[in-house]
Design a protein around this motif. Sequence first.
Motif, short mmCIF file in Angstrom:
data_model
loop_
_atom_site.label_atom_id
_atom_site.label_comp_id
_atom_site.label_asym_id
_atom_site.label_seq_id
_atom_site.Cartn_x
_atom_site.Cartn_y
_atom_site.Cartn_z
N LYS A 23 -5.60 14.09 6.10
CA LYS A 23 -4.60 15.07 5.65
C LYS A 23 -4.29 14.87 4.17
O LYS A 23 -4.21 15.83 3.40
CB LYS A 23 -3.32 14.94 6.48
CG LYS A 23 -2.24 15.93 6.05
CD LYS A 23 -0.97 15.79 6.87
CE LYS A 23 0.10 16.76 6.38
NZ LYS A 23 1.37 16.62 7.15
N VAL A 24 -4.12 13.61 3.77
CA VAL A 24 -3.84 13.33 2.36
C VAL A 24 -5.03 13.71 1.50
O VAL A 24 -4.88 14.31 0.43
CB VAL A 24 -3.46 11.85 2.17
CG1 VAL A 24 -3.29 11.53 0.69
CG2 VAL A 24 -2.18 11.51 2.93
N LEU A 25 -6.23 13.39 1.96
CA LEU A 25 -7.44 13.71 1.20
C LEU A 25 -7.54 15.20 0.90
O LEU A 25 -7.93 15.59 -0.20
CB LEU A 25 -8.67 13.27 1.99
CG LEU A 25 -9.08 11.81 1.90
CD1 LEU A 25 -10.09 11.47 2.98
CD2 LEU A 25 -9.67 11.49 0.53
N THR A 26 -7.20 16.03 1.86
CA THR A 26 -7.34 17.47 1.67
C THR A 26 -6.12 18.11 1.02
O THR A 26 -6.25 19.01 0.20
CB THR A 26 -7.61 18.16 3.02
OG1 THR A 26 -6.59 17.82 3.96
CG2 THR A 26 -8.95 17.75 3.58
N GLU A 27 -4.92 17.64 1.36
CA GLU A 27 -3.71 18.29 0.88
C GLU A 27 -3.29 17.85 -0.51
O GLU A 27 -2.70 18.64 -1.27
CB GLU A 27 -2.55 18.05 1.86
CG GLU A 27 -2.75 18.71 3.22
CD GLU A 27 -2.89 20.22 3.12
OE1 GLU A 27 -2.18 20.83 2.29
OE2 GLU A 27 -3.74 20.78 3.84
N LEU A 28 -3.58 16.60 -0.88
CA LEU A 28 -3.13 16.09 -2.17
C LEU A 28 -3.64 16.93 -3.34
O LEU A 28 -2.84 17.39 -4.18
CB LEU A 28 -3.54 14.62 -2.32
CG LEU A 28 -3.06 13.92 -3.59
CD1 LEU A 28 -1.54 13.79 -3.59
CD2 LEU A 28 -3.69 12.53 -3.72
N LEU A 60 4.49 14.39 -3.82
CA LEU A 60 3.20 13.76 -3.55
C LEU A 60 3.36 12.41 -2.84
O LEU A 60 2.58 12.07 -1.95
CB LEU A 60 2.44 13.58 -4.86
CG LEU A 60 2.11 14.88 -5.59
CD1 LEU A 60 1.42 14.60 -6.91
CD2 LEU A 60 1.26 15.81 -4.73
N VAL A 61 4.37 11.65 -3.23
CA VAL A 61 4.63 10.38 -2.55
C VAL A 61 5.01 10.62 -1.10
O VAL A 61 4.60 9.87 -0.20
CB VAL A 61 5.72 9.59 -3.30
CG1 VAL A 61 6.26 8.45 -2.44
CG2 VAL A 61 5.17 9.04 -4.61
N LYS A 62 5.76 11.67 -0.85
CA LYS A 62 6.15 12.00 0.53
C LYS A 62 4.90 12.30 1.37
O LYS A 62 4.78 11.84 2.51
CB LYS A 62 7.07 13.20 0.52
CG LYS A 62 7.60 13.62 1.90
CD LYS A 62 8.55 14.79 1.78
CE LYS A 62 9.07 15.23 3.15
NZ LYS A 62 10.00 16.39 3.04
N LEU A 63 3.96 13.03 0.79
CA LEU A 63 2.70 13.32 1.50
C LEU A 63 1.90 12.06 1.74
O LEU A 63 1.45 11.78 2.85
CB LEU A 63 1.88 14.31 0.69
CG LEU A 63 0.45 14.56 1.18
CD1 LEU A 63 0.46 15.27 2.53
CD2 LEU A 63 -0.35 15.36 0.15
N GLY A 122 0.79 -1.22 0.00
CA GLY A 122 0.00 0.00 0.00
C GLY A 122 0.82 1.27 0.00
O GLY A 122 0.28 2.37 0.08
N LYS A 123 2.13 1.15 -0.11
CA LYS A 123 3.03 2.31 -0.12
C LYS A 123 3.09 2.89 -1.53
O LYS A 123 3.22 2.17 -2.52
CB LYS A 123 4.42 1.89 0.33
CG LYS A 123 5.44 3.02 0.36
CD LYS A 123 6.79 2.50 0.81
CE LYS A 123 7.84 3.60 0.80
NZ LYS A 123 9.18 3.07 1.20
N ALA A 124 2.97 4.22 -1.63
CA ALA A 124 3.08 4.88 -2.93
C ALA A 124 4.50 4.78 -3.45
O ALA A 124 5.46 5.06 -2.72
CB ALA A 124 2.66 6.34 -2.81
N VAL A 125 4.64 4.38 -4.71
CA VAL A 125 5.98 4.16 -5.28
C VAL A 125 6.12 4.79 -6.66
O VAL A 125 7.10 4.53 -7.35
CB VAL A 125 6.29 2.64 -5.38
CG1 VAL A 125 6.37 2.01 -4.00
CG2 VAL A 125 5.24 1.92 -6.24
N PHE A 126 5.16 5.61 -7.07
CA PHE A 126 5.22 6.11 -8.45
C PHE A 126 6.34 7.12 -8.67
O PHE A 126 6.63 7.48 -9.82
CB PHE A 126 3.87 6.68 -8.90
CG PHE A 126 3.30 7.80 -8.08
CD1 PHE A 126 3.54 9.12 -8.40
CD2 PHE A 126 2.47 7.53 -6.99
CE1 PHE A 126 2.99 10.15 -7.67
CE2 PHE A 126 1.91 8.55 -6.24
CZ PHE A 126 2.17 9.88 -6.57
N ASP A 127 7.01 7.55 -7.61
CA ASP A 127 8.17 8.43 -7.79
C ASP A 127 9.39 7.67 -8.28
O ASP A 127 10.31 8.26 -8.87
CB ASP A 127 8.50 9.17 -6.51
CG ASP A 127 8.80 8.24 -5.34
OD1 ASP A 127 8.30 7.09 -5.34
OD2 ASP A 127 9.53 8.66 -4.42
#
Length: 440
Positions: A405-410, A432-435, A238-243
């Motif tokens: 936080k991700v929902l609002t800041e992304l 974005l991945v960091k967020l 579930g970790k974002a990796v698209f960077d």
Amino acid sequence: MSNSLFTPDMGRRSVLKAGLFAGLGLAAAPSLAACTGASAGGGSAAGAVKWAGWDGPPSSERFVQLSQNLTTKLGAQVTYQQVVGDYLAKLLSQLSAGAAPDAFYVGDIYMAKLIETKQLLDLTPYLDSGNAAVKLDDFHKGLYQWCRPADGGPGLFGLPTDCNPIVFWFNKDLLAAAGVTTDPVAHFEAGTWTQDALTDMLDKIRATGKKGLLVGGGWFDWFGWMSTFGGTIFDESGKAVFDDDAKSQEALAWLFEQLRSGNIAYTGALPQGQSGDTLFYAGQATTYTSGRVILPNVKKLKFGYDMAPFPSLSGKDIMPVPVNTAALSVNVNSKNQAKALEFLGNFVNAEGQKFRLSGGGNAVPSIKGLDEIVTEDNLPAHGKLFNDIAAKGYAVPQAIASNPKVLTELPKMVDQMFKAGNETPKSFSGKLVKLINGAS
């Protein structure tokens, strides 16, 4: 009959709702949790089932009809409670007071918090009982993962009622005027619906002065361009990796190139009063990426139209793209859990979805085998593809749905970077991945 859960501006409304839930949900969590004891006594009287949703007419009329049908079938009084106004705020208030319905719609932006605060009944025992009116295998696998606990724990706390996969709508008349001789769905059927084919098409449209394609700032709007071109956005944990994913970086490089050239326009930079759907309806945008939700409006248009899957690297494959969905859940404090579960099963099974979505609806079944819903009246001509796209698609990722936080800041970060226009694929995705992954 229009009976979808969605509207074309759902992305914008979801951001607003996420902000509300970030305040209400987190602040209300202790009081919500305090209502989870057996003595809280939510729902309706024993032997009856009350359920709630956010749809208005004419959807509510269909819901009343279905409730009457299920009253006879289940041998229990089934009552539909339409929630007018701020659905989320009212649901949270009812849950805090121990007065919520036996079953209710849950949106993707607040499922995780309701699971965390133990407001929802685990559906697993019912689904495994052998007596359930629906089976988990009936559903497209990518559409219910967000109904599981965000921490990876056991349980399933909702089932998708229907869905809206993002597809590639196009104005056949404007394509012809631009000298495009092979439209997107013809390309797809020929196995040539590639990134290059799309780029060539957008180049020709730009030369006519019309807008070729639009992209928004919500995750739903741009994730699909990575996944359709073979990108891996999240790993198995579930970790974002698209960077760091090569295909995702290549897809973003293409997207940024098209934005710079003017082939793609960012909706957040459009003049006030303009949006992707209104431009498409007005014949000013040649293509538009959206779900079946816009079909009732498209039917009224005077130009020729159709839809296709997103392009792919192979030109012939339907690749995973985002799918908007919502779920039906059961109140853990219902006085009549057994009947509430029966109601849920009959609401989301093939018979229930066919009743709700047939007759000119604007949503797509979340289960397999209901091709006739999306091929009604042969509108659009290739409507059968809606089911094929839903089967391959994915609902909101847990890393986004479970974090206010991700929902609002992304979307805010994406908006700023798209408007500035000076990011590279690496810098854009890195921030974005960091967020998303919660790095400090």
